[in-house]
Design a protein around this motif. Structure first.
Motif, mmCIF file in Angstrom:
data_model
loop_
_atom_site.group_PDB
_atom_site.id
_atom_site.type_symbol
_atom_site.label_atom_id
_atom_site.label_comp_id
_atom_site.label_asym_id
_atom_site.label_seq_id
_atom_site.Cartn_x
_atom_site.Cartn_y
_atom_site.Cartn_z
ATOM 1 N N ARG A 116 1.737 4.745 -41.972
ATOM 2 C CA ARG A 116 2.463 4.118 -43.343
ATOM 3 C C ARG A 116 2.626 2.591 -43.366
ATOM 4 O O ARG A 116 1.840 2.101 -44.372
ATOM 5 C CB ARG A 116 4.372 4.568 -43.331
ATOM 6 C CG ARG A 116 4.152 4.417 -45.125
ATOM 7 C CD ARG A 116 5.677 4.917 -44.514
ATOM 8 N NE ARG A 116 6.413 4.230 -44.099
ATOM 9 C CZ ARG A 116 7.644 4.581 -43.464
ATOM 10 N NH1 ARG A 116 8.555 4.832 -44.499
ATOM 11 N NH2 ARG A 116 8.594 3.983 -42.360
ATOM 12 N N GLU A 117 2.888 1.800 -41.830
ATOM 13 C CA GLU A 117 2.882 0.541 -42.009
ATOM 14 C C GLU A 117 1.346 0.070 -41.521
ATOM 15 O O GLU A 117 1.225 -1.587 -42.693
ATOM 16 C CB GLU A 117 3.336 -0.110 -41.174
ATOM 17 C CG GLU A 117 3.398 -1.575 -40.493
ATOM 18 C CD GLU A 117 4.254 -2.218 -41.486
ATOM 19 O OE1 GLU A 117 3.809 -3.532 -42.012
ATOM 20 O OE2 GLU A 117 5.360 -1.681 -42.200
ATOM 21 N N TRP A 118 0.556 1.013 -41.840
ATOM 22 C CA TRP A 118 -1.159 0.360 -41.434
ATOM 23 C C TRP A 118 -1.385 -0.196 -42.901
ATOM 24 O O TRP A 118 -2.431 -0.320 -43.556
ATOM 25 C CB TRP A 118 -1.831 0.982 -40.612
ATOM 26 C CG TRP A 118 -3.130 1.072 -40.662
ATOM 27 C CD1 TRP A 118 -3.548 -0.119 -39.646
ATOM 28 C CD2 TRP A 118 -4.104 1.756 -40.811
ATOM 29 N NE1 TRP A 118 -4.772 0.204 -40.125
ATOM 30 C CE2 TRP A 118 -5.652 0.949 -41.115
ATOM 31 C CE3 TRP A 118 -4.242 2.848 -42.222
ATOM 32 C CZ2 TRP A 118 -6.581 1.647 -41.066
ATOM 33 C CZ3 TRP A 118 -5.530 3.437 -42.491
ATOM 34 C CH2 TRP A 118 -7.052 2.225 -42.412
ATOM 35 N N LYS A 119 -1.560 1.607 -43.948
ATOM 36 C CA LYS A 119 -1.847 1.809 -44.724
ATOM 37 C C LYS A 119 -1.080 0.946 -45.796
ATOM 38 O O LYS A 119 -1.940 -0.375 -46.742
ATOM 39 C CB LYS A 119 -1.109 3.065 -45.485
ATOM 40 C CG LYS A 119 -2.094 4.354 -44.946
ATOM 41 C CD LYS A 119 -1.747 5.784 -45.781
ATOM 42 C CE LYS A 119 -2.999 6.615 -45.028
ATOM 43 N NZ LYS A 119 -2.145 8.102 -46.013
ATOM 44 N N ARG A 120 0.160 0.334 -45.574
ATOM 45 C CA ARG A 120 0.631 -1.037 -46.396
ATOM 46 C C ARG A 120 0.124 -2.552 -46.214
ATOM 47 O O ARG A 120 -0.004 -3.261 -46.830
ATOM 48 C CB ARG A 120 1.856 -1.083 -46.112
ATOM 49 C CG ARG A 120 2.757 -2.041 -46.392
ATOM 50 C CD ARG A 120 4.603 -2.439 -47.015
ATOM 51 N NE ARG A 120 5.054 -1.168 -46.897
ATOM 52 C CZ ARG A 120 5.852 -0.579 -45.439
ATOM 53 N NH1 ARG A 120 6.357 -1.398 -44.403
ATOM 54 N NH2 ARG A 120 6.726 0.464 -46.065
ATOM 55 N N GLN A 121 -0.371 -2.626 -45.191
ATOM 56 C CA GLN A 121 -0.931 -3.722 -44.292
ATOM 57 C C GLN A 121 -3.073 -4.059 -45.244
ATOM 58 O O GLN A 121 -2.572 -4.702 -45.431
ATOM 59 C CB GLN A 121 -0.831 -4.395 -43.160
ATOM 60 C CG GLN A 121 0.092 -4.454 -41.996
ATOM 61 C CD GLN A 121 0.389 -4.226 -40.696
ATOM 62 O OE1 GLN A 121 -1.517 -4.602 -40.271
ATOM 63 N NE2 GLN A 121 1.012 -4.806 -40.014
ATOM 64 N N GLN A 122 -2.801 -2.803 -45.249
ATOM 65 C CA GLN A 122 -4.357 -3.088 -45.898
ATOM 66 C C GLN A 122 -4.184 -2.694 -47.429
ATOM 67 O O GLN A 122 -5.020 -3.351 -47.535
ATOM 68 C CB GLN A 122 -5.330 -1.289 -45.363
ATOM 69 C CG GLN A 122 -5.370 -1.047 -43.974
ATOM 70 C CD GLN A 122 -6.460 -1.608 -43.566
ATOM 71 O OE1 GLN A 122 -7.229 -2.432 -44.182
ATOM 72 N NE2 GLN A 122 -6.372 -2.161 -42.621
#
Length: 54
Positions: free
Chosen positions: A35-41
């Motif tokens: 979830r955090e990775w997708k937010r950063q992307q």
């Protein structure tokens, strides 16, 4: 007396408690990280889009 019962139950049902707890913890950690990775992307994509507009 009471502590020996707790120890006996822990030995008897330790695997029943330990493995599902570890599995759920691992799934939650992976989900949270994804979830955090997708937010950063998404933020990087938005930032790149805004730079193109400038």
């Amino acid at each position: 007396m009471g502590s020996s019962i707790v120890v006996q139950l822990a030995r008897k049902y330790g695997a029943v408690i330990f493995f599902p707890t570890v599995a759920v913890g691992s799934i939650y950690a992976d989900w949270s990280h994804t979830r955090e990775w997708k937010r950063q992307q998404q933020q990087l994509k938005l930032s790149a889009h805004l730079k193109e507009q400038s």
